[in-house]
Write an enzyme that holds these catalytic residues in place. Structure first.
Site, short mmCIF file in Angstrom:
data_model
loop_
_atom_site.label_atom_id
_atom_site.label_comp_id
_atom_site.label_asym_id
_atom_site.label_seq_id
_atom_site.Cartn_x
_atom_site.Cartn_y
_atom_site.Cartn_z
N SER B 155 0.84 -1.20 0.00
CA SER B 155 0.00 0.00 0.00
C SER B 155 0.88 1.26 0.00
O SER B 155 1.80 1.36 -0.83
CB SER B 155 -0.94 -0.05 1.21
OG SER B 155 -1.98 0.88 1.10
N ASP B 320 -8.65 -6.68 -4.60
CA ASP B 320 -8.29 -5.38 -4.04
C ASP B 320 -8.92 -4.29 -4.91
O ASP B 320 -8.56 -4.12 -6.07
CB ASP B 320 -6.76 -5.25 -4.02
CG ASP B 320 -6.27 -3.95 -3.37
OD1 ASP B 320 -7.10 -3.07 -3.07
OD2 ASP B 320 -5.05 -3.84 -3.16
N HIS B 353 -7.90 -5.42 -0.26
CA HIS B 353 -6.63 -4.72 -0.05
C HIS B 353 -5.85 -5.32 1.13
O HIS B 353 -4.62 -5.38 1.11
CB HIS B 353 -6.91 -3.24 0.21
CG HIS B 353 -5.68 -2.39 0.24
ND1 HIS B 353 -4.80 -2.30 -0.81
CD2 HIS B 353 -5.17 -1.58 1.21
CE1 HIS B 353 -3.81 -1.48 -0.49
NE2 HIS B 353 -4.01 -1.03 0.72
#
Lengths: 376, 376
Positions: B155, B320, B353
């Site tokens: 991320s 995601d 995610h």
């Protein structure tokens, strides 16, 4: 639009004194419904169409309410209602109604609670989609409409149309279910939950009795609307319209508005918080959460819809991720199982969930063609 | 996991007195970095891996900090770091660091502002991803690491790894960019904006100086985290895990917690608001918004990455939707344009995610295999 709309309109009010027993267990002994009508009811009352509103909608569907301010006072679905428009007022008698629990004149949390003379606030009973349908049926009785030619709505409005076919199967000939779903997903509920928590934890909420404090949880309502807007728009549409564009004067590397998308959301949130009621927002989102007509049939939507006698038009929009085409197809498949008459259109649109409100030629042509074939 | 992790660990602190000029124009004359290390740096310092943290992460990546409370004090990426694990501490020297602006010991909004002896609060300068990379480079200098064997992150952490390859091309041999994107979309920014507005409009925010009022904008931070969680999870996963399940005792038709998903979100929000700092949340989300390495190259990511000398492993996860595989492929395609050495894995995972934090066999095997082939 080739021709003008329905012109100047005025809301009407009807008082009801027969107690309305609600799904939540509460009872409304007296209530008012505010509504508008467009077009003329024919002699055998066979040309009436009910339009059900969504989360933030109301009875003012079409026309304007101020001749000096036409654009700003147009109804929320004006583009589809009027002479020569898909909901052709030369042919149909159209009824728009503000639902119970609303904040546009019908009895709701802002109304006075007869037991103490103060605004209901948080004491207003929770209202379910089926309660709205019952109230709408009583309005139909009073208007002399035994059977709707059609009941139509988008989003939460579409859920009401669907519910009509189950609760009053003999009173609805056609259901137009637009951008709707047979129930909310966990993700849908999750977004509603964040919106509600924003309102409920706002210090100006005062446990839902903010009217008495002469205030309003505008911060929470603003956040709720900002979040709502993200789910109403399609991601690609947002990327195309706003992308990573900076505002003029941006570049300060701070927490002020730097990106166009922020400016848009703040504007939408501020505007909404200025005219909508927070208790109504809570109540409408909860009605969405609870809506699940298949539940009494053990989750079998086809079985729940077996009693329906109406014919159906189901419409979805390709980029709607709030109530995706997949969810509309669940409705279509459930209807097909027991051989209901159902037409389905999946409209290619860049506008996400909001597409149902847009003046899209293909979409409007589908609705117009469907309604043109209705026999009166 | 076949073997134990790195065991008991303790954070270290390093003070820096060379002014750090920030992208925002601010300067930090003095700052501390808190970090942890696992494994042993080899003689030529060629086996060091830097792990960069995401929005709510910190330096405590692996091992536990309390022998009496191992499970609750495990690092946030413990499942991937340790002897025999993909980031094998028998072979590598791993460094985890809390970024500047954080709330876990490194200099940030909670630290004292030397100009007035009070907590920085909202006066803490805005920090960009590139600033973190510069600070991490100075930490590397002090640790005697001229070149990282690898920089890795998920991320926002992956964005730091990507930035390393541009800013210090000769100091990074491999970049592991997991569940990241080359920049945020309008929708990503929109979600961040709602989260920030929830914090900023919380009356307990006090324009970012809430420490002086002995309070904390917990309502806003709670909402921000609840919203974040929706975007971290996959819709299908949420449907499977929570669906429309009611809580035991639910059915009151009210605004209390009725659905399991609400209970989950409230728990996550409450927990987070109890330990995280709101100013850090603002700062980290803004760093995400601004991250856009292609911008200086007129939006040409391939051109921006042309200077990179590192080899790349890019990993994405099928469900995601925060940083979708499509966004990772933008990075891969940009790298391929100028013939960079890039491996790409798109992992089938139901975990959205959050998958980058999960102990997924295929994912971990890909990372382990990639790192095993690194020559020291």
């Amino acid at each position: 639009m080739s021709r003008g709309g329905v012109g100047l309109v005025a809301a009407q009010r009807m008082a009801f004194d027969t107690p309305l027993e609600l799904r939540s267990g509460g009872v409304l002994n007296h209530y008012d419904l505010v509504y508008e009508t467009y077009g003329t009811l024919n002699a055998d009352a066979s040309n009436a169409i009910l339009i059900c509103h969504a989360l933030s909608g109301h009875h003012h569907v079409a026309g304007h309410t101020d001749p000096d301010n036409i654009e700003k006072t147009l109804g929320w679905w004006d583009n589809i209602v009027g002479p020569g428009r898909p909901l052709d007022t030369d042919r149909f008698f159209i009824v728009g109604v503000n639902n119970i629990g609303g904040c546009h004149g019908s009895t709701g949390p802002k109304s006075l609670n007869p037991t103490n003379g103060k605004p209901w606030g948080a004491d207003f009973p929770l209202v379910a989609v089926v309660d709205w349908v019952h109230a709408q049926a009583r309005l139909a009785d009073r208007l002399g409409i035994r059977q709707w030619a059609a009941v139509m709505g988008g989003s939460l409005g579409g859920m009401q149309a669907l519910r009509w076919t189950i609760t009053y199967p003999e009173r609805i000939r056609h259901a137009l279910v637009i951008a709707a779903a047979p129930n909310l997903t966990a993700e849908n509920i999750a977004f509603n939950d964040v919106a509600r928590q924003a309102i409920i934890t706002d210090p100006d909420f005062h446990a839902g009795h903010y009217y008495e404090y002469d205030t309003h949880p505008w911060r929470g309502l603003r956040l709720a609307r900002m979040l709502g807007h993200i789910t109403y728009l399609a991601e690609d549409q947002m990327a195309e319209k706003f992308g990573r564009k900076r505002r003029a004067g941006a570049g300060s590397y701070g927490f002020d508005v730097e990106f166009e998308i922020e400016s848009y959301l703040h504007y939408q949130g501020d505007k909404f918080a200025g005219w909508f009621d927070a208790n109504t927002y809570l109540l409408m989102t909860r009605a969405l959460d609870y809506f699940d007509p298949a539940r009494v049939a053990g989750g079998d939507l086809a079985a729940a819809l077996a009693v329906a006698q109406a014919k159906f038009l189901v419409v979805s929009f390709t980029t709607d991720w709030r109530f995706s085409p997949e969810r509309s197809r669940e409705i279509v498949n459930a209807l097909m199982k027991y051989k209901h008459d159902v037409s389905y259109a999946e409209i290619t649109s860049p506008h996400g969930h909001d597409a149902f409100l847009m003046d899209d030629a293909h979409y409007h042509a589908v609705v117009a063609a469907y309604l043109r074939n209705i026999e009166l």
